[in-house]
Design a protein around this motif. Structure first.
Motif, PDB file in Angstrom:
ATOM      1  N   SER A  70      -5.498  -6.334 -10.974  1.00  0.00           N
ATOM      2  CA  SER A  70      -6.332  -6.786 -11.043  1.00  0.00           C
ATOM      3  C   SER A  70      -6.215  -5.529 -12.152  1.00  0.00           C
ATOM      4  O   SER A  70      -6.767  -5.052 -12.812  1.00  0.00           O
ATOM      5  CB  SER A  70      -7.094  -7.222 -10.210  1.00  0.00           C
ATOM      6  OG  SER A  70      -7.184  -4.801  -9.435  1.00  0.00           O
ATOM      7  N   GLY A  71      -5.199  -4.539 -12.152  1.00  0.00           N
ATOM      8  CA  GLY A  71      -5.183  -3.904 -13.211  1.00  0.00           C
ATOM      9  C   GLY A  71      -4.801  -2.297 -12.590  1.00  0.00           C
ATOM     10  O   GLY A  71      -4.707  -1.481 -13.189  1.00  0.00           O
ATOM     11  N   THR A  72      -5.044  -2.015 -11.513  1.00  0.00           N
ATOM     12  CA  THR A  72      -5.298  -1.021 -10.555  1.00  0.00           C
ATOM     13  C   THR A  72      -4.231  -0.240 -10.749  1.00  0.00           C
ATOM     14  O   THR A  72      -2.789  -1.168 -10.533  1.00  0.00           O
ATOM     15  CB  THR A  72      -5.833  -0.574  -9.705  1.00  0.00           C
ATOM     16  OG1 THR A  72      -5.760   0.492  -8.692  1.00  0.00           O
ATOM     17  CG2 THR A  72      -5.128  -1.299  -8.638  1.00  0.00           C
ATOM     18  N   ALA A  73      -3.606   1.671 -11.190  1.00  0.00           N
ATOM     19  CA  ALA A  73      -2.691   1.450 -11.245  1.00  0.00           C
ATOM     20  C   ALA A  73      -1.815   2.738 -10.159  1.00  0.00           C
ATOM     21  O   ALA A  73      -0.914   3.471 -10.085  1.00  0.00           O
ATOM     22  CB  ALA A  73      -2.058   2.566 -12.719  1.00  0.00           C
ATOM     23  N   HIS A  74      -3.076   2.750  -9.508  1.00  0.00           N
ATOM     24  CA  HIS A  74      -3.218   3.544  -7.546  1.00  0.00           C
ATOM     25  C   HIS A  74      -1.848   3.250  -6.991  1.00  0.00           C
ATOM     26  O   HIS A  74      -1.650   1.886  -6.886  1.00  0.00           O
ATOM     27  CB  HIS A  74      -4.453   3.878  -6.942  1.00  0.00           C
ATOM     28  CG  HIS A  74      -5.569   4.110  -8.293  1.00  0.00           C
ATOM     29  ND1 HIS A  74      -6.226   3.500  -9.119  1.00  0.00           N
ATOM     30  CD2 HIS A  74      -6.524   5.261  -7.385  1.00  0.00           C
ATOM     31  CE1 HIS A  74      -7.044   3.665  -9.149  1.00  0.00           C
ATOM     32  NE2 HIS A  74      -7.458   4.858  -8.613  1.00  0.00           N
ATOM     33  N   PRO A  75      -2.077   4.055  -6.131  1.00  0.00           N
ATOM     34  CA  PRO A  75      -1.019   4.408  -5.252  1.00  0.00           C
ATOM     35  C   PRO A  75      -1.173   3.034  -4.332  1.00  0.00           C
ATOM     36  O   PRO A  75      -2.435   2.901  -3.722  1.00  0.00           O
ATOM     37  CB  PRO A  75      -0.425   5.041  -4.656  1.00  0.00           C
ATOM     38  CG  PRO A  75      -0.274   6.387  -5.223  1.00  0.00           C
ATOM     39  CD  PRO A  75      -1.741   5.846  -5.973  1.00  0.00           C
ATOM     40  N   ILE A  76      -0.645   1.810  -3.896  1.00  0.00           N
ATOM     41  CA  ILE A  76      -1.566   1.556  -2.949  1.00  0.00           C
ATOM     42  C   ILE A  76      -0.347   0.619  -1.716  1.00  0.00           C
ATOM     43  O   ILE A  76       1.157   0.531  -1.914  1.00  0.00           O
ATOM     44  CB  ILE A  76      -1.251  -0.631  -3.691  1.00  0.00           C
ATOM     45  CG1 ILE A  76      -2.189  -0.358  -4.699  1.00  0.00           C
ATOM     46  CG2 ILE A  76      -2.138  -1.126  -2.693  1.00  0.00           C
ATOM     47  CD1 ILE A  76      -1.996  -1.720  -5.587  1.00  0.00           C
TER      48      ILE A  76
END
Ligand SMILES: *Cc1c(COP(=O)(O)O)cnc(C)c1O
Length: 358
Positions: A70-76
């Protein structure tokens, strides 16, 4: 015309609740937990509204991939880790971090040949006795992970509290002491606190906090409501009156005839039931909110409908909106009435219920 049942999601309330996390734990980074479809609020909607968080926690690689794509660059972070070696290339490709809680996972990482090393959270079991290594094993496992080509430098350290929602419970301090001694001499960012510990155990805040429930505006404590914890309910679960029937004294209501009209009276029918995720087993007199007042549910909750006692409601009309839980009727109260917790009610809203952002 669609069936009159819906859940509204107040995305401003989500953001306000994230601020409440920051206020409670000002020195910690925030891993917003959005597993189980964002606790029933929609995973991507929740992630988007909470983009000011420092990372996201999910329960499966599938959730992680959807979120990354979805485009999130955050750590997951995969909070339960990976389940099978076949998932490891996906973790590397999508830059998903993983919890490591079991020796089998360490062995699989030692054998893996990945094109990018994984960020790992080493989970230590300090008393929850669900996932994690014994405290005595922590240093050994840490060193094995350090030696792994497939594991990125800077291993993180975490544990989970079993009774943080019981204010003043002495096992909380015991778990914190055990965690501290288990990780002595090991460097790495630490994470301990879920919602309850964020709100009431400052000693557990460490480097990263992991709020779930509080972000969605429900209290993790059995004896308080969202408002009392400075939180704003995010979901309101709504339906409408689709019939008003004037019944006679002695008439029984719904399957099994378990409720009997004590007098001639109006009974309302709402287009919502257990097929929408409302609990079927509730205590007598559990209310809904309608026309600014509480009206008790009477008789058995059905799959698509439920009946309510309209005696206390001034001039009810077909089409009137009723709230099952939300900004006016605390979900904590309905959960207690159903012998469960807000977590289960929120996760259980059925896929057939349409969601509207407000
Ligand atoms: C689900 C989960 C959380 C969030 O807990 P809440 O009580 O909803 O705040 C935190 N940590 C872990 C490991 C979890 O699985």
């Amino acid at each position: 015309m669609t069936r009159p049942v819906q859940a509204t999601i107040d995305v401003k309330a989500l953001r306000a609740n994230l601020q409440r996390v920051r206020q409670a734990a000002p020195d910690a980074r925030v891993l917003a937990v959005i597993k189980a479809n964002g606790y029933g609020h929609g995973m991507l909607r929740s992630a988007e509204s909470l983009h000011e968080a420092d990372g996201f926690g999910v329960a499966s690689v599938e959730e992680g991939i959807v979120l990354r794509e979805s485009g999130t660059a955050h750590p997951i972070v995969l909070l339960e880790g990976f389940f099978d070696p076949s998932e490891l290339p996906d973790l590397a490709r999508h830059r998903l971090s993983t919890v490591v809680h079991h020796e089998r996972q360490v062995r699989l990482l030692e054998r893996a040949d990945l094109n990018r090393p994984l960020t790992v959270w080493l989970k230590i079991d300090t008393g929850m006795h669900r996932l994690g290594f014994a405290p005595s094993e922590a240093a050994n496992i840490y060193r094995r992970l350090q030696a792994c080509r497939s594991v990125a430098p800077r291993i993180r350290l975490m544990t989970h509290l079993a009774r943080s929602d019981e204010r003043g419970d002495p096992t909380v301090d015991g778990q914190l002491d055990l965690f501290q001694s288990a990780i002595e001499g090991l460097s790495g960012e630490r994470s301990i606190a879920n919602s309850a510990a964020i709100l009431h155990v400052p000693r557990a805040h460490a480097d990263w906090v992991r709020p779930g429930l509080m972000l969605y505006g429900a209290s993790p404590f059995p004896d308080s409501t969202a408002r009392q914890e400075g939180l704003r309910p995010v979901m309101s679960f709504l339906s409408r009156l689709i019939a008003i029937n004037y019944l006679h004294r002695g008439d029984t209501v719904s399957y099994g005839g378990t409720w009997t009209c004590p007098e001639d009276m109006p009974i309302g029918v709402l287009a919502v039931g257990y097929g929408d995720g409302y609990p079927r087993l509730i205590k007598p007199d559990t209310p809904v909110w309608i026309r600014g007042r509480r009206a008790p549910i009477v008789g058995r909750v059905c799959m698509d409908m439920m009946c309510i006692d309209l005696r206390g409601i001034p001039e009810p009309e077909v089409g009137d909106e009723a709230e099952l839980w939300g900004t006016r009727l605390p979900i904590e109260e309905i959960a207690r009435s159903a012998g469960t917790i807000p977590y289960e009610l929120l996760c259980g809203v059925a896929p057939r219920v349409p969601f509207t952002e407000i």
